[in-house]
Motif scaffolding. Structure first.
Motif, PDB file in Angstrom:
ATOM      1  N   ILE A   1       0.840  -1.204   0.000  1.00 40.77           N
ATOM      2  CA  ILE A   1       0.000   0.000   0.000  1.00 40.77           C
ATOM      3  C   ILE A   1       0.877   1.257   0.000  1.00 40.77           C
ATOM      4  O   ILE A   1       0.626   2.199  -0.749  1.00 40.77           O
ATOM      5  N   GLY A   2       1.915   1.269   0.834  1.00 43.93           N
ATOM      6  CA  GLY A   2       2.812   2.418   0.893  1.00 43.93           C
ATOM      7  C   GLY A   2       3.504   2.673  -0.431  1.00 43.93           C
ATOM      8  O   GLY A   2       3.653   3.829  -0.852  1.00 43.93           O
TER       9      GLY A   2
ATOM     10  N   ILE B   1       0.971   4.157  -2.907  1.00 44.50           N
ATOM     11  CA  ILE B   1       0.715   5.563  -2.555  1.00 44.50           C
ATOM     12  C   ILE B   1       1.885   6.433  -2.988  1.00 44.50           C
ATOM     13  O   ILE B   1       1.692   7.510  -3.575  1.00 44.50           O
TER      14      ILE B   1
ATOM     15  N   TYR C   1      11.091  10.123   4.350  1.00 46.74           N
ATOM     16  CA  TYR C   1      10.395   9.162   3.487  1.00 46.74           C
ATOM     17  C   TYR C   1      10.972   7.750   3.659  1.00 46.74           C
ATOM     18  O   TYR C   1      10.230   6.773   3.727  1.00 46.74           O
TER      19      TYR C   1
ATOM     20  N   LEU D   1       9.592   6.190   6.684  1.00 50.93           N
ATOM     21  CA  LEU D   1       8.218   5.715   6.439  1.00 50.93           C
ATOM     22  C   LEU D   1       8.214   4.416   5.626  1.00 50.93           C
ATOM     23  O   LEU D   1       7.413   3.521   5.893  1.00 50.93           O
TER      24      LEU D   1
ATOM     25  N   LEU E   1       8.426   1.151   7.572  1.00 53.16           N
ATOM     26  CA  LEU E   1       7.310   0.656   8.383  1.00 53.16           C
ATOM     27  C   LEU E   1       6.981  -0.783   7.985  1.00 53.16           C
ATOM     28  O   LEU E   1       7.259  -1.200   6.870  1.00 53.16           O
TER      29      LEU E   1
ATOM     30  N   GLU F   1       4.882  -3.992   6.656  1.00 50.55           N
ATOM     31  CA  GLU F   1       3.874  -4.127   5.606  1.00 50.55           C
ATOM     32  C   GLU F   1       2.486  -4.100   6.229  1.00 50.55           C
ATOM     33  O   GLU F   1       2.337  -4.493   7.371  1.00 50.55           O
ATOM     34  N   PRO F   2       1.486  -3.570   5.570  1.00 48.11           N
ATOM     35  CA  PRO F   2       1.413  -3.246   4.156  1.00 48.11           C
ATOM     36  C   PRO F   2       1.865  -1.826   3.819  1.00 48.11           C
ATOM     37  O   PRO F   2       1.917  -1.458   2.661  1.00 48.11           O
ATOM     38  N   TRP F   3       2.202  -1.011   4.825  1.00 50.26           N
ATOM     39  CA  TRP F   3       2.587   0.381   4.563  1.00 50.26           C
ATOM     40  C   TRP F   3       4.016   0.505   4.089  1.00 50.26           C
ATOM     41  O   TRP F   3       4.315   1.279   3.194  1.00 50.26           O
ATOM     42  N   GLY F   4       4.921  -0.220   4.711  1.00 45.02           N
ATOM     43  CA  GLY F   4       6.311  -0.144   4.340  1.00 45.02           C
ATOM     44  C   GLY F   4       6.699  -1.230   3.358  1.00 45.02           C
ATOM     45  O   GLY F   4       6.014  -2.234   3.220  1.00 45.02           O
ATOM     46  N   TYR F   5       7.811  -1.008   2.691  1.00 47.72           N
ATOM     47  CA  TYR F   5       8.275  -1.977   1.698  1.00 47.72           C
ATOM     48  C   TYR F   5       9.795  -2.032   1.605  1.00 47.72           C
ATOM     49  O   TYR F   5      10.357  -2.816   0.846  1.00 47.72           O
TER      50      TYR F   5
END
Length: 155
Positions: A2-3, A6, A105, A108, A111, A113-117
């Motif tokens: 998701i991250g 976005i 960034y 961030l 973070l 998952e699902p926000w970080g990668y």
């Protein structure tokens, strides 16, 4: 994931909607230079020594998307808004601002998952803090070179 989605959407929309300076030729040059430089560096740091990686240590489609669609629009924004005709203090402050923004960034992107990668192996944030100003300076020099080549071609 998701991250990443976005980031790709936000960075690309902002880069292309706000562009007032860069020609299509310059955008293509910046895009390809950025991807090439990142791939050369990441072949060693990411894939050979596992300093950091995207999602998993193995090459993956999500990591490829990050390589192709995240950093090039950031470089477009950096160059589009760079205060070329300002004094040295303003230009240095601008670079410092961008280094801080890139580091935030990166935090961030770390973070879960699902926000970080993005994941660290032995890489540390302060390595990026030391390297990012150099990379931005190289990008500036490359852009100026492309502009000079364009002027020469128009003669």
């Amino acid at each position: 994931m998701i991250g990443l989605l976005i980031a790709i959407t936000l960075f690309n929309l902002t880069a292309f909607k706000s562009n007032k300076r860069l020609t299509k030729n310059q955008i293509v040059h910046i895009w390809l230079f950025t991807i090439s430089a990142q791939q050369v560096f990441d072949c060693m740091i990411e894939f050979k020594y596992w300093g950091y990686w995207y999602f998993t240590k193995e090459p993956n489609w999500g990591g490829l998307a990050a390589h192709i669609f995240v950093v090039p629009p950031v470089n477009m924004m950096f160059l589009n808004w760079y205060p070329f005709n300002s004094d040295l203090i303003k230009r240095v402050t601008y670079i410092i601002f961008w280094v801080v923004a890139i580091l935030l960034y990166e935090v961030l992107a770390l973070l879960p998952e699902p926000w970080g990668y993005f994941r660290y192996g032995w890489w540390e944030l302060w390595y990026a803090a030391a390297l990012d100003p150099i990379l931005l300076f190289v990008m500036l020099k490359y852009y100026k070179w492309i502009c000079a080549l364009e002027k020469e071609a128009c003669k």
